[in-house]
Design a protein around this motif. Structure first.
Motif, mmCIF file in Angstrom:
data_model
loop_
_atom_site.group_PDB
_atom_site.id
_atom_site.type_symbol
_atom_site.label_atom_id
_atom_site.label_comp_id
_atom_site.label_asym_id
_atom_site.label_seq_id
_atom_site.Cartn_x
_atom_site.Cartn_y
_atom_site.Cartn_z
ATOM 1 N N MET A 1 -3.779 10.052 -11.880
ATOM 2 C CA MET A 1 -4.134 9.034 -10.891
ATOM 3 C C MET A 1 -2.864 8.456 -10.276
ATOM 4 S SD MET A 1 -6.456 5.607 -11.390
ATOM 5 C CE MET A 1 -7.784 6.582 -12.096
ATOM 6 N N GLU A 2 -2.894 8.237 -8.982
ATOM 7 C CA GLU A 2 -1.696 7.799 -8.264
ATOM 8 C C GLU A 2 -1.435 6.308 -8.465
ATOM 9 O OE1 GLU A 2 0.157 7.962 -3.727
ATOM 10 O OE2 GLU A 2 -1.764 8.920 -4.215
ATOM 11 N N ARG A 3 -0.151 5.969 -8.639
ATOM 12 C CA ARG A 3 0.244 4.566 -8.714
ATOM 13 C C ARG A 3 1.019 4.205 -7.455
ATOM 14 N NH1 ARG A 3 4.642 1.778 -12.717
ATOM 15 N NH2 ARG A 3 6.054 2.660 -11.158
ATOM 16 N N SER A 4 0.595 3.141 -6.783
ATOM 17 C CA SER A 4 1.275 2.684 -5.572
ATOM 18 C C SER A 4 2.451 1.786 -5.957
ATOM 19 C CB SER A 4 0.311 1.907 -4.675
ATOM 20 O OG SER A 4 -0.752 2.735 -4.260
ATOM 21 N N GLU A 5 3.592 2.064 -5.378
ATOM 22 C CA GLU A 5 4.780 1.282 -5.688
ATOM 23 C C GLU A 5 4.744 -0.060 -4.969
ATOM 24 O OE1 GLU A 5 7.073 2.011 -7.993
ATOM 25 O OE2 GLU A 5 5.750 3.695 -8.441
ATOM 26 N N ARG A 6 5.588 -0.956 -5.442
ATOM 27 C CA ARG A 6 5.639 -2.309 -4.898
ATOM 28 C C ARG A 6 5.922 -2.283 -3.395
ATOM 29 N NH1 ARG A 6 9.576 -4.831 -8.393
ATOM 30 N NH2 ARG A 6 7.802 -4.954 -9.835
ATOM 31 N N GLY A 7 5.128 -3.030 -2.633
ATOM 32 C CA GLY A 7 5.330 -3.134 -1.194
ATOM 33 C C GLY A 7 4.684 -2.022 -0.388
ATOM 34 N N PHE A 8 4.023 -1.073 -1.075
ATOM 35 C CA PHE A 8 3.412 0.045 -0.357
ATOM 36 C C PHE A 8 1.897 -0.084 -0.333
ATOM 37 C CE2 PHE A 8 1.240 4.145 -0.390
ATOM 38 C CZ PHE A 8 1.709 4.681 0.796
ATOM 39 N N PHE A 9 1.326 -0.012 0.875
ATOM 40 C CA PHE A 9 -0.117 0.051 1.050
ATOM 41 C C PHE A 9 -0.409 1.145 2.071
ATOM 42 C CE2 PHE A 9 0.671 -4.013 -0.794
ATOM 43 C CZ PHE A 9 -0.382 -4.185 -1.687
ATOM 44 N N TYR A 10 -1.614 1.650 2.056
ATOM 45 C CA TYR A 10 -1.939 2.871 2.793
ATOM 46 C C TYR A 10 -2.230 2.565 4.258
ATOM 47 C CZ TYR A 10 -2.143 4.891 -1.849
ATOM 48 O OH TYR A 10 -1.819 5.301 -3.118
ATOM 49 N N GLY A 11 -1.179 2.582 5.065
ATOM 50 C CA GLY A 11 -1.315 2.297 6.478
ATOM 51 C C GLY A 11 0.034 2.024 7.101
ATOM 52 N N ASP A 12 0.021 1.313 8.224
ATOM 53 C CA ASP A 12 1.250 0.946 8.924
ATOM 54 C C ASP A 12 1.591 -0.498 8.589
ATOM 55 O OD1 ASP A 12 1.413 3.428 10.149
ATOM 56 O OD2 ASP A 12 0.163 2.796 11.844
ATOM 57 N N THR A 13 2.613 -0.682 7.766
ATOM 58 C CA THR A 13 3.040 -2.030 7.393
ATOM 59 C C THR A 13 3.940 -2.579 8.494
ATOM 60 O OG1 THR A 13 2.850 -1.631 5.025
ATOM 61 C CG2 THR A 13 4.313 -3.410 5.716
ATOM 62 N N THR A 14 3.478 -3.644 9.132
ATOM 63 C CA THR A 14 4.215 -4.219 10.254
ATOM 64 C C THR A 14 5.176 -5.321 9.823
ATOM 65 O OG1 THR A 14 2.402 -5.779 10.666
ATOM 66 C CG2 THR A 14 2.370 -3.687 11.866
ATOM 67 N N GLU A 15 4.991 -5.838 8.595
ATOM 68 C CA GLU A 15 5.869 -6.894 8.111
ATOM 69 C C GLU A 15 5.898 -6.867 6.589
ATOM 70 O OE1 GLU A 15 6.689 -11.597 9.136
ATOM 71 O OE2 GLU A 15 4.627 -10.873 9.154
ATOM 72 N N ILE A 16 7.081 -7.027 6.026
ATOM 73 C CA ILE A 16 7.219 -7.132 4.576
ATOM 74 C C ILE A 16 8.239 -8.220 4.264
ATOM 75 C CG2 ILE A 16 8.914 -5.244 4.524
ATOM 76 C CD1 ILE A 16 7.720 -4.561 1.713
ATOM 77 N N ILE A 17 7.870 -9.145 3.398
ATOM 78 C CA ILE A 17 8.733 -10.266 3.023
ATOM 79 C C ILE A 17 8.906 -10.233 1.508
ATOM 80 C CG2 ILE A 17 8.974 -12.786 3.012
ATOM 81 C CD1 ILE A 17 7.099 -12.822 5.470
ATOM 82 N N ARG A 18 10.137 -10.154 1.065
ATOM 83 C CA ARG A 18 10.427 -10.103 -0.365
ATOM 84 C C ARG A 18 11.010 -11.434 -0.817
ATOM 85 N NH1 ARG A 18 9.796 -4.771 -1.683
ATOM 86 N NH2 ARG A 18 10.144 -3.255 0.005
ATOM 87 N N MET A 19 10.302 -12.092 -1.732
ATOM 88 C CA MET A 19 10.756 -13.343 -2.317
ATOM 89 C C MET A 19 11.068 -13.101 -3.786
ATOM 90 S SD MET A 19 8.049 -16.069 -0.644
ATOM 91 C CE MET A 19 7.973 -16.335 1.120
ATOM 92 N N ASP A 20 11.443 -14.144 -4.480
ATOM 93 C CA ASP A 20 11.750 -14.039 -5.902
ATOM 94 C C ASP A 20 10.453 -13.828 -6.687
ATOM 95 O OD1 ASP A 20 12.767 -14.156 -8.461
ATOM 96 O OD2 ASP A 20 13.404 -16.250 -8.363
ATOM 97 N N GLY A 21 10.183 -12.576 -7.078
ATOM 98 C CA GLY A 21 8.997 -12.263 -7.858
ATOM 99 C C GLY A 21 7.742 -12.036 -7.046
ATOM 100 N N ILE A 22 7.837 -12.101 -5.722
ATOM 101 C CA ILE A 22 6.666 -11.958 -4.838
ATOM 102 C C ILE A 22 7.011 -10.998 -3.705
ATOM 103 C CG2 ILE A 22 4.995 -13.139 -3.354
ATOM 104 C CD1 ILE A 22 5.802 -15.747 -4.738
ATOM 105 N N THR A 23 6.066 -10.132 -3.369
ATOM 106 C CA THR A 23 6.204 -9.289 -2.187
ATOM 107 C C THR A 23 4.993 -9.515 -1.288
ATOM 108 O OG1 THR A 23 7.378 -7.594 -3.464
ATOM 109 C CG2 THR A 23 6.523 -6.944 -1.317
ATOM 110 N N LEU A 24 5.236 -9.847 -0.028
ATOM 111 C CA LEU A 24 4.179 -10.116 0.940
ATOM 112 C C LEU A 24 4.206 -9.020 1.999
ATOM 113 C CD1 LEU A 24 5.007 -13.898 1.466
ATOM 114 C CD2 LEU A 24 3.327 -12.964 -0.107
#
Length: 272
Positions: A1-24
């Motif tokens: 079964m596939e595991r999705s890595e942090r910050g990756f979702f299946y589509g076109d990510t238009t914005e990614i914000i990395r905070m301390d312990g949080i990824t948006l």
């Protein structure tokens, strides 16, 4: 079964914000189907536009704009597209975030469809914080997430206990018939309980009073409709049970801190 890595979702990510312990992340979904998979971290999915069918080992949800899901990192699930443009905002929580804020990591298990308007309001505020402040919004996002997880922990405890049948019914009524002009007596008759009992017991199960809960449901329905291009404020106001557009604007700003038009512009940040 596939595991999705942090910050990756299946589509076109238009914005990614990395905070301390949080990824948006803000992602437009592009695949017709995503097979069984799980993610590296616990995370929330908040649908800003469109819809998607999501299934796990226990349930299948047909989600629309405004729906909120929580996923434990161990919980496998799959997704099926709805056939219309769909956009999701995701909040991933790393183990270090729980440790840094001394939040128990076992408050929630499996996949949860979150119905609470109070929690959804806080998640909308996380979206707003991310769009306006970016990485500078860490303090506000941390505070909101701690409150959200605290409420979810209480909800799980209540779910594990005995809950009156009318609690689930009133939630369905106010969600499905939000434009109806409900009175306390009319709602009590529909639920087959006494009006005094309903008024007194409602806040114990919903953590707010009946009037505020209904206003939150109306505004959140409007928030989902505001993502639809071409929908006028007058049409949205009437569909959501507001007396007129001015009443809608006042209620929306009082609840969310911005006007409906300002909220529309806010959601365009990060959109393709």
């Amino acid at each position: 079964m596939e595991r999705s890595e942090r910050g990756f979702f299946y589509g076109d990510t238009t914005e990614i914000i990395r905070m301390d312990g949080i990824t948006l992340t803000d992602t437009a979904y592009t695949l017709d189907r995503v097979g069984w998979h799980f993610h590296k971290d616990d995370y929330f999915t908040f649908l800003l536009e469109g819809g998607v069918v999501e299934g796990n080992k226990k349930e299948v949800y047909e989600c629309v704009a405004g729906d909120l899901l929580f996923h434990n990192w161990q919980d496998a699930h799959y997704n099926i597209a709805s056939g219309r443009p769909t956009r999701g905002f995701h909040v991933e929580l790393q183990d270090g975030w729980y440790e840094r804020l001394d939040v128990p990591a076992d408050l929630t298990e499996g996949s949860i469809r979150v119905f609470s308007p109070m929690i959804k309001k806080m998640m909308y505020n996380i979206v707003r914080e991310a769009k306006l402040a970016g990485t500078g919004g860490q303090l506000g996002v941390d505070a909101l997430l701690v409150r959200i997880l605290g409420i979810l922990g209480k909800v799980r405890a209540e779910r594990d206990g005995v809950r009156p049948a009318w609690v689930g019914r009133v939630r369905e009524i106010l969600r499905d018939e939000v434009s109806f002009a409900w009175t306390l007596a009319g709602m009590a008759r529909e639920l087959n309980i006494h009006p005094v009992h309903l008024s007194r017991e409602f806040s114990k199960h919903f953590h707010t009073n009946l009037g505020d809960y209904l206003r939150m449901v109306k505004v959140q329905r409007a928030m989902a409709l505001l993502t639809e291009r071409g929908r006028s404020l007058t049409d949205i106001a009437l569909e959501c049970g507001f007396a007129d557009q001015s009443h809608f604007i006042r209620s929306f700003k009082g609840y969310q801190g911005v006007t409906p038009a300002e909220y529309r512009r806010l959601l365009r940040r990060g959109r393709c």
